[in-house]
Design an enzyme around this catalytic site. Sequence first.
Site, PDB file in Angstrom:
ATOM      1  N   LYS A 181       0.045   6.882   5.068  1.00 57.57           N
ATOM      2  CA  LYS A 181      -0.576   5.729   5.020  1.00 57.57           C
ATOM      3  C   LYS A 181      -1.338   5.353   6.323  1.00 57.57           C
ATOM      4  O   LYS A 181      -1.457   4.186   6.384  1.00 57.57           O
ATOM      5  CB  LYS A 181       1.036   4.935   4.887  1.00 57.57           C
ATOM      6  CG  LYS A 181       1.862   5.048   3.837  1.00 57.57           C
ATOM      7  CD  LYS A 181       2.949   4.159   4.064  1.00 57.57           C
ATOM      8  CE  LYS A 181       3.959   4.401   2.589  1.00 57.57           C
ATOM      9  NZ  LYS A 181       5.024   3.490   3.140  1.00 57.57           N
TER      10      LYS A 181
ATOM     11  N   ARG B 273      14.766  -2.059   1.615  1.00 59.71           N
ATOM     12  CA  ARG B 273      13.810  -1.958   0.730  1.00 59.71           C
ATOM     13  C   ARG B 273      14.380  -2.146  -0.721  1.00 59.71           C
ATOM     14  O   ARG B 273      15.069  -1.471  -1.086  1.00 59.71           O
ATOM     15  CB  ARG B 273      12.882  -0.687   0.997  1.00 59.71           C
ATOM     16  CG  ARG B 273      12.491  -0.368   2.341  1.00 59.71           C
ATOM     17  CD  ARG B 273      11.531  -1.778   2.778  1.00 59.71           C
ATOM     18  NE  ARG B 273      10.260  -1.810   2.116  1.00 59.71           N
ATOM     19  CZ  ARG B 273       9.030  -0.683   1.949  1.00 59.71           C
ATOM     20  NH1 ARG B 273       9.162  -0.044   2.962  1.00 59.71           N
ATOM     21  NH2 ARG B 273       8.196  -0.899   0.877  1.00 59.71           N
TER      22      ARG B 273
ATOM     23  N   ASN C 122       7.409   2.755  -1.618  1.00 56.09           N
ATOM     24  CA  ASN C 122       8.721   2.281  -2.106  1.00 56.09           C
ATOM     25  C   ASN C 122       8.744   2.619  -3.808  1.00 56.09           C
ATOM     26  O   ASN C 122       9.859   2.490  -4.363  1.00 56.09           O
ATOM     27  CB  ASN C 122       8.781   0.762  -1.853  1.00 56.09           C
ATOM     28  CG  ASN C 122      10.122   0.348  -1.674  1.00 56.09           C
ATOM     29  OD1 ASN C 122      10.930   1.038  -1.247  1.00 56.09           O
ATOM     30  ND2 ASN C 122      10.456  -0.759  -2.201  1.00 56.09           N
TER      31      ASN C 122
ATOM     32  N   PRO D 236       0.771  -1.057   0.037  1.00 50.90           N
ATOM     33  CA  PRO D 236       0.080  -0.076   0.104  1.00 50.90           C
ATOM     34  C   PRO D 236       0.801   1.248   0.130  1.00 50.90           C
ATOM     35  O   PRO D 236       1.916   1.361   0.865  1.00 50.90           O
ATOM     36  CB  PRO D 236      -0.776  -0.048   1.334  1.00 50.90           C
ATOM     37  CG  PRO D 236      -0.464  -1.444   1.775  1.00 50.90           C
ATOM     38  CD  PRO D 236       0.982  -1.902   1.075  1.00 50.90           C
ATOM     39  N   GLU D 237       0.479   2.050  -0.768  1.00 47.57           N
ATOM     40  CA  GLU D 237       1.252   3.453  -0.884  1.00 47.57           C
ATOM     41  C   GLU D 237       0.253   4.604  -0.262  1.00 47.57           C
ATOM     42  O   GLU D 237      -0.893   4.424  -0.238  1.00 47.57           O
ATOM     43  CB  GLU D 237       1.783   4.001  -2.166  1.00 47.57           C
ATOM     44  CG  GLU D 237       2.417   2.831  -2.923  1.00 47.57           C
ATOM     45  CD  GLU D 237       4.021   3.269  -3.091  1.00 47.57           C
ATOM     46  OE1 GLU D 237       4.463   4.434  -2.999  1.00 47.57           O
ATOM     47  OE2 GLU D 237       4.836   2.481  -3.370  1.00 47.57           O
TER      48      GLU D 237
END
Length: 263
Positions: free
Chosen positions: A50, A253, A167, A2-3
């Site tokens: 978020k 990441r 990301n 999820p962004e």
Amino acid sequence: MPEGDTIHKIAAFMAPLLEQRVANRVHAKRVPDASRCSGQQVTSVLARGKHLLVEFDSSTVVRSHLGMHGSWHRYANAEPWRKPKWQASLEVATDSDVFVCFNAKEVEVLESEGLRKRIIDTRLGPDLATPGVDVATAVKRAREFIDGDALIGDVLLDQRAACGIGNVYKSEILFINRRLPHTPLERIGDEELTDHYRLAADLLSRNLGGGKRVTRFERDRAGRLWVYRRRGLPCLRCEAGVVASARIGRHHRGTYWCPACQS
Ligand SMILES: [Zn+2]
């Protein structure tokens, strides 16, 4: 994954179905306190970066963060769930629907307006998906909260400076602005940092409408993203480059870049 724009879409979907309605049942697996909201009216559902904030009429706010693996589902009341009950971190049920948040990273009940304000002020920078967001504040907070030796790839993900960049956007923004993700924050000037946040705000707002996430608006067949998940493929901007990837930074990441045209 999820962004920030994902959470905005979820909030936009949930708000009309929950706001001004009574939540007959509120239950959070690890937060027994959440049950106090049962029987209260939902006053607002909103996204902050978020984080999804569900506010009840006693000013109690239930905050959830999806992390890497979380998701929200909506079911009609008697409908069977597509995931097992034990994975449900948070449930908010009205007399017609139940919204279930599975595998959340965090669920927290905030007692009052004051607390809500505090958490937003200290933990969360401005939301880049908000129209007219003040990116200068994001730059100021990045300098204030983040060490100079942090990699720019990590800085963009740090919600204390600004909310909303995940990301995918991280790699895309740094590619578009020709900056290597391994560059330490102290080597980046305010002007450039402003450019990164401004680009993030632009991309996030262009993606709020729904559909697949796009950072590359060329109308050709090469794809809707520049570098993300394109490891080993030719760079879409320069002749010489082949997209590289590695797990970098504090949280390891996955990060993508072109070694030829990012410096
Ligand atoms: Zn390139």
